[in-house]
Structures are given as structure tokens and as C-alpha cells.
Design a protein around this motif. Structure first.
Motif, PDB file in Angstrom:
ATOM      1  N   ARG B  89       0.883  -1.177   0.000  1.00 56.09           N
ATOM      2  CA  ARG B  89       0.000   0.000   0.000  1.00 56.09           C
ATOM      3  C   ARG B  89       0.907   1.209   0.000  1.00 56.09           C
ATOM      4  NH1 ARG B  89      -2.852  -3.244  -0.788  1.00 56.09           N
ATOM      5  NH2 ARG B  89      -4.139  -4.624   0.435  1.00 56.09           N
ATOM      6  N   THR B 196     -15.800   2.704  -8.296  1.00 57.48           N
ATOM      7  CA  THR B 196     -15.395   1.868  -7.172  1.00 57.48           C
ATOM      8  C   THR B 196     -16.149   0.547  -7.146  1.00 57.48           C
ATOM      9  OG1 THR B 196     -16.973   3.091  -5.836  1.00 57.48           O
ATOM     10  CG2 THR B 196     -14.666   3.739  -5.681  1.00 57.48           C
ATOM     11  N   LEU B 203      -4.902  -0.544  -7.617  1.00 55.88           N
ATOM     12  CA  LEU B 203      -5.810   0.582  -7.414  1.00 55.88           C
ATOM     13  C   LEU B 203      -5.003   1.878  -7.361  1.00 55.88           C
ATOM     14  CD1 LEU B 203      -8.735   1.471  -6.655  1.00 55.88           C
ATOM     15  CD2 LEU B 203      -8.056   1.172  -4.291  1.00 55.88           C
ATOM     16  N   VAL B 205      -5.379   5.834  -6.592  1.00 56.78           N
ATOM     17  CA  VAL B 205      -6.321   6.789  -6.018  1.00 56.78           C
ATOM     18  C   VAL B 205      -5.663   8.156  -5.937  1.00 56.78           C
ATOM     19  CG1 VAL B 205      -7.890   7.251  -4.135  1.00 56.78           C
ATOM     20  CG2 VAL B 205      -7.203   4.917  -4.585  1.00 56.78           C
ATOM     21  N   MET B 228      -9.404  -0.784  -1.081  1.00 56.74           N
ATOM     22  CA  MET B 228      -7.961  -0.894  -0.880  1.00 56.74           C
ATOM     23  C   MET B 228      -7.610  -2.242  -0.285  1.00 56.74           C
ATOM     24  SD  MET B 228      -6.851   2.865   0.435  1.00 56.74           S
ATOM     25  CE  MET B 228      -5.140   2.470   0.637  1.00 56.74           C
ATOM     26  N   SER B 231      -7.793  -4.920  -3.115  1.00 58.09           N
ATOM     27  CA  SER B 231      -6.880  -4.894  -4.254  1.00 58.09           C
ATOM     28  C   SER B 231      -5.502  -5.394  -3.861  1.00 58.09           C
ATOM     29  CB  SER B 231      -6.766  -3.498  -4.847  1.00 58.09           C
ATOM     30  OG  SER B 231      -7.483  -2.573  -4.122  1.00 58.09           O
ATOM     31  N   VAL B 234      -1.942  -0.828  -3.965  1.00 64.02           N
ATOM     32  CA  VAL B 234      -2.612   0.463  -3.963  1.00 64.02           C
ATOM     33  C   VAL B 234      -1.575   1.565  -4.070  1.00 64.02           C
ATOM     34  CG1 VAL B 234      -4.101   2.021  -2.667  1.00 64.02           C
ATOM     35  CG2 VAL B 234      -4.438  -0.434  -2.483  1.00 64.02           C
ATOM     36  N   LEU B 236      -1.688   5.547  -3.508  1.00 68.94           N
ATOM     37  CA  LEU B 236      -2.592   6.582  -3.027  1.00 68.94           C
ATOM     38  C   LEU B 236      -1.850   7.904  -2.983  1.00 68.94           C
ATOM     39  CD1 LEU B 236      -5.253   7.404  -1.555  1.00 68.94           C
ATOM     40  CD2 LEU B 236      -4.203   6.596   0.537  1.00 68.94           C
ATOM     41  N   CYS B 248      -1.369   3.389   4.504  1.00 71.47           N
ATOM     42  CA  CYS B 248      -0.282   2.873   3.672  1.00 71.47           C
ATOM     43  C   CYS B 248       0.817   2.270   4.526  1.00 71.47           C
ATOM     44  CB  CYS B 248       0.297   3.997   2.818  1.00 71.47           C
ATOM     45  SG  CYS B 248      -0.957   4.803   1.856  1.00 71.47           S
TER      46      CYS B 248
END
Lengths: 292, 300
Positions: B89, B196, B203, B205, B228, B231, B234, B236, B248
Motif C-alpha cells: 500500500r 469503485t 488501485l 487513487v 484498498m 486490491s 494500492v 494513493l 499505507c
């Protein structure tokens, strides 16, 4: 905003897409394979765009989707009135002059419409291209397909008026799908070229309209080739659109199979146009987003 | 997933062609990093006149003269190297114009890199700009289907999701209304709902996803968090450091197109906060060192 269009020679090695270490034929083979994959994946998008464009076009009108059929009928009526009553011309080989015009008009309207619309398709899709990934091949393809659907409906309308005008279905009409296919390929190629050119050089868009108009008069659609002296007729052979329009004339008006030479030349032209169009489009596809 | 040919040189996702079975891949063992950026640079050029005219192209071709120096070149990304493994993340921080959004767009295949290669494995869900590809003439339902198609779903798959989307957006009664009659709030809700509704592998974002009223915003935040979790990876981008710290586990700090720091989120955020607090206007120490033409490669 722009990515530099052509890297300096010394930088060419590290530019992207990755330098083609393999033979060019392999590169294009891979591109073709990728495009086939992508277009299958994005086929629902194409389908959606075409059907919804057609739906939106006739939304809220009283006759709705009937217009797709009525419109060409009315158009044909006008054309036949103008050219059979006001400006009559003699066809060399007999046949119905009105039918002659209508038969030539259908492929021409398809070509002209597709090319004109394709010239702005990438620019108009700016909102999409800058926000989400869609293979850019989709946009010209959608424009050509929409015109394709419209002209198929015109063809249906033409068959409706064929009967009262004395024409009868003939065996030659079995050739129609081939003629349509060849015209489609030729038009798609030109559309790709125009779409690419106009994205990078906005001036092209203005030229396309004029060019199409001139091309229209240079092609035997509202006049027969036989209007001209024998020794001048070869000039039409220089016109690529001639072969495609002539196939439709032969099949729909004269009710005979087109000459083999015409079909072969049409096929060659279609292949060349599609090849150049595809190559030009793919080579510049990546840079388009920066030119919007 | 057996891979018959090497895909590293491609800058785009290579799973997209393998059908739409997003869930099919999920059970299978990972093969290498999901995302790999190697020496990626991206340059924008501002021409004085936006259009690159035919006249100029012809003149340049005929006279074979050097291409005029454009008004300004701008490297939105410079020598960025990132590997994103499964399950990471990633939070991206940086001041405005640092290249965060450009990085996301690069991953979403919107921009091709000028140099370097980008390899992305897996389906990508870009929550970058809402409502991409919406057609204002079409009804809400048609737009859901069209947008779903662009995200890689068939009509049938999308029709199954429509109910859940209506449930979430609360716009069921407006489904047949053309989009042009939607209020901006309704539009944003619909766009968010569609974007979404899918289960992506990767992902992306972007910040400023606050849409609608407070009630909807809470729902939206919750939905993004759920997404999140589902997936595989991510990325972000946000200016809210606290939420980044929450969500994250790895941080990227971008400055002027370069990757300044790449590491555990807490360290990166602390360094970033220190640098911005000390001198909000001035570039952080690392960047100052790099202002002198320096070899590529920051901390990360």
C-alpha cells in the motif's frame, strides 16, 4: 503540452516504445496481435458507443429510429428528382439514371461521412483520452462503424425503392458483401490517416472538407463515365474511389458482376490504404495524448 | 500464470488481454512485481502556439533546420525507479507539481513515458478523475454500462453490479434520466459509485475524492478503504498525511519529478514533514543538492 516529437538521433536508442531490436516485421506482428487482443477486450466499448450514438441521434424525435430508414429514402427522392427531372443525363448502357445515382451515393456517403467524422474523432475524445485508458484505435473505428450502419440502412431503403423502379434482384447482388467489405477496409484506412494527421496538424481538418467535396465531383456519381469521350475515360482510373463506386454501380444498377480487374484493383487499394493508415496511426498513437 | 513471452518492455498492462477474468488471476501465485518502473522520465513541452502547425512541420522538413527550441520543456518525471510488489500500500506525498498525478496517469496508461519502461501486471482501476467517459446525453444506467465497458467489463457483468451501484449511490430512481439533468453532486456520486464498483488488482487513487454531502463522504471513505483491502496493490496520492499514515505501509516522496525518498511510510512522512515545516517554500535538502546537475538516483 507535448512530448518532443522526434528524439535527436543520438537519443534514439533509449526512446520509448522500446527500440525495435527485433526485425520490424516482428514488431508489427506483435502490435497486430496486441491490437486484436485489445479490440476484443474493448469491443463492448465500441458496441456501446456505436449503438448509443445512433440512439442519441434520434432520441426524442417523433419517428425515432425509423428516421435512419426514412432519412435515406427522402434523400434518394430528392436526388432522383434533381437529377432525373432537372439535370437529366443519358446512361451509356441503358439502365435507370436515378438508380445509378443512388447506387453510387451509398458507398460515397459512407466514405465521405467516415472520413470527415474521423478527422476530428481523436480531438473530440479528448475528455476520454486524458482521463482513462481506451485504445485509440477505437475512436476512428467507431466513426466508421456508425457510418457503416447508416449506409447499410440506406441500402435497405434502396432495395425498397428498387422494386417500384423496375429493378429486380439479381445474382450479382451476392457480390455486395464483398464490395461492402472492400469499401469498409479502404475507408477505415483513410480514416486512420486523416485522424492521425488532424490530431497533429489541426489545419488538416479544414482541408478535409474541401478535399472530399472536390473528390465527390471527380468521381462518377452524379454523372456516368460514358459522358466523356472514350480516350478521356482513363482519367478516372487515377481516382481510387472510382473502383469502389463502380463496383456498386455494376451490382446495383447494371445487375452484373463487376469486372475482375476492378475488384482486384479495389482490393489492392483497400490493402494499401489500410496498411498505411494502420502504420501511421500506430506509430503516432502514443504521442496523441500530448497533442490534445 | 504462465507467461509465454517476456513483457517487461511493454509500458502497459499485460493482463488486460488475458480476458476479463479479474478474479481468475487472483488465486494464482504472483510472478514478479505487479508494477515496475525503470528509469522512467516524462517530458512535457509547451509550444508557444499550442497547435503544431503543418506549415512549421513542412518548413522544418524542407529546410532541415534544427527544431526551434520550444518555449519551455518540463520534466514531469525524471529517472523514476519503482517496484511495487503484491500487497503493498503505497502513499505518495509531495508538493504541488511534484509529479504525483503524472505518476498515477503513467500507471493508468494515459501517458506513455518519454524514456524508460513501465510494466504493469494486472487490471488497473484509476480513481484519478471521476466520470471519465460519461456521456451527458445518455441515461444514468447507460452510463454505468458504458463506463463499465471501458473498465473492462461486459454488459452482463456490469448488469450484475448495477443493483449494488444504485444501492450505494442512492440514485436508483434517476437511473433513466439523462445525465445532463443530474446535479453535480449526483453526477459525482454516480461517477464514484461506478469507479469503485469493480475489484481491481492495482488501485490508483488520487486525492480530493471528497464528493457529495458529509453522509456520502463517510460512505465513500469507507468504500475506498474496502477497495484498498481487496486490491493487490494500492497507490494513493494525498496531502493528508494522517490518512496516508493510516492506510499505507510504504511511502514515496516526490519532488520536481524526482523520487526523493522511498521507504516505510512513517520515515518518509517524518522526513517530508520536517522538510516542509522547516522551509515551506525552499526545496528540501536533498533537492537542493540535486539542483546542481546531478547523476540520477535519489535516496530510493
Amino acid at each position: 503540452m507535448d512530448v518532443r516529437n522526434q528524439p535527436a538521433a543520438d537519443e534514439a536508442v533509449e526512446t520509448f516504445p522500446a527500440p525495435p531490436r527485433a526485425r520490424p516485421s516482428q514488431v508489427w506482428g506483435r502490435r497486430l496481435a496486441e491490437d486484436r487482443e485489445e479490440l476484443t477486450r474493448f469491443w463492448p466499448v465500441v458496441h456501446n458507443m456505436v449503438s448509443q450514438e445512433l440512439r442519441v441521434r434520434y432520441q426524442r424525435s417523433f419517428m425515432g429510429f425509423l428516421w435512419t430508414l426514412v432519412n435515406p429514402l427522402l434523400m434518394m427522392f430528392t436526388l432522383s428528382m434533381v437529377f432525373s427531372q432537372l439535370l437529366p443525363m443519358k446512361l451509356g448502357d441503358g439502365g435507370n439514371y436515378t438508380l445509378y445515382i443512388l447506387a453510387g451515393m451509398i458507398p460515397w456517403a459512407f466514405m465521405a461521412g467516415s472520413i470527415t467524422e474521423s478527422s476530428t474523432c481523436i480531438i473530440q475524445a479528448e475528455g476520454l483520452i486524458r482521463k482513462i485508458y481506451v485504445p485509440k484505435l477505437v475512436f476512428p473505428l467507431v466513426r466508421v462503424l456508425i457510418n457503416m450502419v447508416t449506409s447499410m440502412l440506406s441500402l435497405v431503403a434502396l432495395f425498397l425503392v428498387l422494386v417500384p423502379m423496375g429493378a429486380r434482384p439479381s445474382m450479382a447482388m451476392l457480390f455486395l458483401p464483398v464490395a461492402i467489405g472492400l469499401t469498409f477496409a479502404f475507408t477505415l484506412g483513410l480514416s486512420l490517416i486523416v485522424a492521425t494527421a488532424n490530431t497533429f496538424f489541426r489545419d488538416c481538418g479544414h482541408l478535409v472538407g474541401v478535399f472530399i467535396q472536390a473528390w465527390y465531383f471527380a468521381t462518377p456519381i452524379v454523372y456516368p463515365v460514358s459522358q466523356f469521350a472514350e480516350d478521356l475515360q482513363w482519367r478516372f482510373w487515377l481516382n481510387p474511389a472510382f473502383y469502389f463506386v463502380e463496383m456498386f454501380h455494376d451490382v446495383l444498377n447494371s445487375g452484373r458482376m463487376p469486372q475482375l480487374s476492378i475488384v482486384v484493383i479495389a482490393a489492392a487499394l483497400a490493402a494499401v490504404s489500410l496498411g498505411i493508415g494502420y502504420a501511421a496511426f500506430k506509430a503516432n498513437e502514443d504521442k496523441m495524448v500530448f497533442r490534445l | 500464470m504462465p507467461r509465454s513471452r517476456p513483457m517487461k518492455t511493454r509500458w502497459f498492462s499485460d493482463s488486460e488481454g488475458r480476458g476479463r477474468g479479474l478474479r481468475r488471476d487472483r488465486a494464482e501465485a504472483p510472478a514478479g512485481p505487479l508494477v515496475e518502473l525503470r528509469d522512467v522520465s516524462l517530458k512535457f513541452v509547451n509550444y508557444s502556439d499550442k497547435a503544431f502547425t503543418l506549415k512549421r512541420a513542412v518548413l522544418e522538413l524542407l529546410l532541415r533546420r534544427e527544431r526551434e527550441v520550444p518555449n519551455s520543456e518540463f520534466w514531469a518525471l525524471r529517472d523514476v525507479n519503482i517496484r511495487i510488489e503484491r500487497g503493498e500500500r503505497i502513499g505518495v506525498v509531495g508538493s504541488n507539481g511534484a509529479g504525483k498525478s503524472t505518476l498515477l496517469r503513467l500507471l493508468a496508461r494515459i501517458y506513455p513515458p518519454t524514456h524508460g519502461t513501465v510494466a504493469v501486471r494486472g487490471s488497473v482501476a484509476p480513481l484519478i478523475e471521476m466520470g471519465a467517459g460519461f456521456n451527458f446525453e445518455l441515461s444514468g444506467l447507460d452510463n454505468i454500462l458504458l463506463n463499465g465497458a471501458m473498465l473492462g467489463f461486459t454488459r452482463k457483468q456490469m448488469l450484475e453490479k448495477v443493483d449494488a451501484i444504485h444501492e450505494f449511490t442512492g440514485l436508483r430512481e434517476f437511473a433513466d434520466l439523462p445525465l445532463k439533468y443530474y446535479s453535480s453532486g449526483m453526477y459525482a456520486r454516480l461517477a464514484f459509485g461506478v469507479a469503485t464498483a469493480i475489484d481491481p488488482e492495482i488501485l490508483l487513487v488520487d486525492e480530493s475524492l471528497s464528493v457529495g454531502d458529509a453522509n456520502f463522504r463517510a460512505k465513500a471513505t469507507e468504500r475506498i478503504r474496502g477497495l484498498m483491502q481487496r486490491s493487490h496493490a494500492v497507490v494513493l496520492v494525498s496531502h493528508e498525511l494522517s490518512s496516508l499514515r493510516d492506510l499505507c505501509d510504504r511511502g514515496l516522496w516526490m519532488h520536481k519529478g524526482r523520487l526523493l525518498a522511498d521507504g516505510p511510510i512513517d520515515e518518509v512522512l517524518d522526513a517530508y514533514r520536517e522538510a516542509t515545516a522547516a522551509a515551506p517554500a525552499a526545496p528540501p535538502p536533498d533537492a537542493a543538492a540535486e539542483a546542481i546537475p546531478a547523476p540520477a538516483g535519489a535516496i530510493g
